[in-house]
Design an enzyme around this catalytic site. Structure first.
Site, PDB file in Angstrom:
ATOM      1  N   SER A  88      -0.163   0.375  -1.069  1.00  0.00           N
ATOM      2  CA  SER A  88       1.104   0.602  -1.764  1.00  0.00           C
ATOM      3  C   SER A  88       1.849  -0.712  -1.841  1.00  0.00           C
ATOM      4  O   SER A  88       2.135  -1.326  -0.802  1.00  0.00           O
ATOM      5  CB  SER A  88       1.965   1.646  -1.048  1.00  0.00           C
ATOM      6  OG  SER A  88       3.292   1.640  -1.567  1.00  0.00           O
ATOM      7  N   GLY A  89       2.163  -1.151  -3.044  1.00  0.00           N
ATOM      8  CA  GLY A  89       2.826  -2.436  -3.218  1.00  0.00           C
ATOM      9  C   GLY A  89       4.238  -2.465  -2.674  1.00  0.00           C
ATOM     10  O   GLY A  89       4.626  -3.404  -1.957  1.00  0.00           O
ATOM     11  N   SER A  90       5.039  -1.445  -3.006  1.00  0.00           N
ATOM     12  CA  SER A  90       6.418  -1.443  -2.530  1.00  0.00           C
ATOM     13  C   SER A  90       6.463  -1.359  -1.012  1.00  0.00           C
ATOM     14  O   SER A  90       7.310  -1.994  -0.362  1.00  0.00           O
ATOM     15  CB  SER A  90       7.204  -0.285  -3.166  1.00  0.00           C
ATOM     16  OG  SER A  90       6.582   0.951  -2.911  1.00  0.00           O
ATOM     17  N   GLY A 255       4.387  -0.484  -6.827  1.00  0.00           N
ATOM     18  CA  GLY A 255       3.398  -1.516  -7.073  1.00  0.00           C
ATOM     19  C   GLY A 255       2.096  -0.965  -7.616  1.00  0.00           C
ATOM     20  O   GLY A 255       1.542  -1.479  -8.599  1.00  0.00           O
ATOM     21  N   THR A 256       1.598   0.116  -6.990  1.00  0.00           N
ATOM     22  CA  THR A 256       0.347   0.702  -7.480  1.00  0.00           C
ATOM     23  C   THR A 256       0.537   1.352  -8.841  1.00  0.00           C
ATOM     24  O   THR A 256      -0.382   1.350  -9.666  1.00  0.00           O
ATOM     25  CB  THR A 256      -0.206   1.731  -6.477  1.00  0.00           C
ATOM     26  OG1 THR A 256       0.809   2.697  -6.176  1.00  0.00           O
ATOM     27  CG2 THR A 256      -0.686   1.065  -5.205  1.00  0.00           C
TER      28      THR A 256
END
Length: 325
Positions: A88-90, A255-256
């Protein structure tokens, strides 16, 4: 249950609770093994932290563990209402902010190598005064060719595409359902994905060429396939809405979600390498996503992407779970 040392941070509008101490790392020879163990054998911590009185479904939980791969600096298990995604980007951004706050990493080093269930991600960290910027090469993303169709009560025939970007998304073209990813449309977006994921059920899953059949679908992405890249601007605005199972519409584009969008649009032939999009959630929060290069995932065309955001610290707390047994 333990006493947890927690740092709350925000990236792209979404809150990530980062547990930096207070629990024993689960068994496993890799962070991926540890995440599977929690999912299959010890899901109590996740369930406690996403429900009252300790938390809420919109908050993700990030468990900081020692890296189990020599090339990595820190391990990260990500969880929440979406289950245990590979990446997970965030949440990676929130974790960087928390680790800097706790003095676990030095931002002057410039790069943090995170071991997540999806592998090792080198995260670039830039600090200018009080501002923190985080950028990372995302896990290789791809979208299945073509569309699947579901007969959804209240919506009729809904076309969707499965995409992978470190986790799985059900992508719906906003033009197909007559629904734009705007703040005013959030109740309808929630209703759409509630019904669509309920119709799809646990039987439909993404069969990743390298990873095999992945977990039950719990994330949705509403976006416009007709986005027109503006060559006169460094970043083309692109509104999106990200849904998490349980009726959550994310405050940010995630992000994803940004990587899945880039792979989906690339698969449709709408964008090429070098494209930069400013993905913006109904709330107005944004990330920058760049389609950096073409690649392949098994037989499927895929995209290498990079996502940039600006996480910030929200606060620090201690959560005492001992009375929960």
């Amino acid at each position: 249950m333990p006493i947890l040392d927690v740092v709350d941070a925000e990236a792209g509008g979404d809150v990530g609770r980062v547990v930096v101490a207070g629990f024993d790392p689960p068994p496993g020879r890799s962070v991926a093994d540890q995440a599977r163990y929690l999912r299959d054998e010890a899901d109590g911590l996740r369930r406690a932290l996403i429900a009252a009185p300790y938390g809420e479904p919109s908050q993700s939980i990030n468990l900081v563990v020692p890296a189990l791969t020599p090339e990595a600096d820190v391990g990260l298990i990500i969880t929440g209402t979406m289950g245990y995604p590979g990446f997970s980007g965030s949440n990676a951004m929130c974790t960087v902010a928390a680790l800097i706050d706790r003095g676990i990493i030095d931002p002057a080093d410039g790069v943090l190598r995170l071991e997540t269930p999806a592998g090792i991600t080198p995260v670039d960290v830039h600090v200018a005064g009080a501002a923190l910027s985080v950028s990372y090469p995302a896990p290789v993303a791809y979208a299945e060719p073509g569309q699947r169709i579901a007969e959804v009560p209240g919506w009729g025939r809904v076309a969707y595409t499965l995409a992978y970007s470190g986790t799985c998304y059900v992508v719906v073209d906003s033009a197909d359902v007559g629904l734009r990813p705007t703040a005013a449309a959030v109740p309808e977006i929630r209703r759409l994905f509630d019904a669509l994921l309920d119709t799809i059920g646990p039987e439909v899953r993404l069969d990743h060429p390298d990873l095999g059949v992945l977990a039950e679908l719990r994330l949705g992405l509403l976006a416009d396939s007709t986005v027109a890249v503006d060559p006169t601007t460094p970043e083309t605005p692109c509104p999106v809405a990200v849904y998490m199972a349980g009726g959550v519409i994310c405050e940010g584009p995630t992000g994803t979600g940004t990587s899945a969008l880039l792979a989906w649009l690339a698969g449709l032939g709408r964008i090429g390498p070098g494209t930069r999009l400013l993905t913006t959630a109904p709330s107005g929060n944004s990330f920058t996503g760049e389609y950096t290069d073409d690649t392949m995932v098994g037989p499927y065309p895929a995209a290498r992407t990079r996502v940039t955001g600006r996480p910030r610290l929200l606060g620090r707390t201690t959560i005492d779970l001992r009375t929960d047994g």
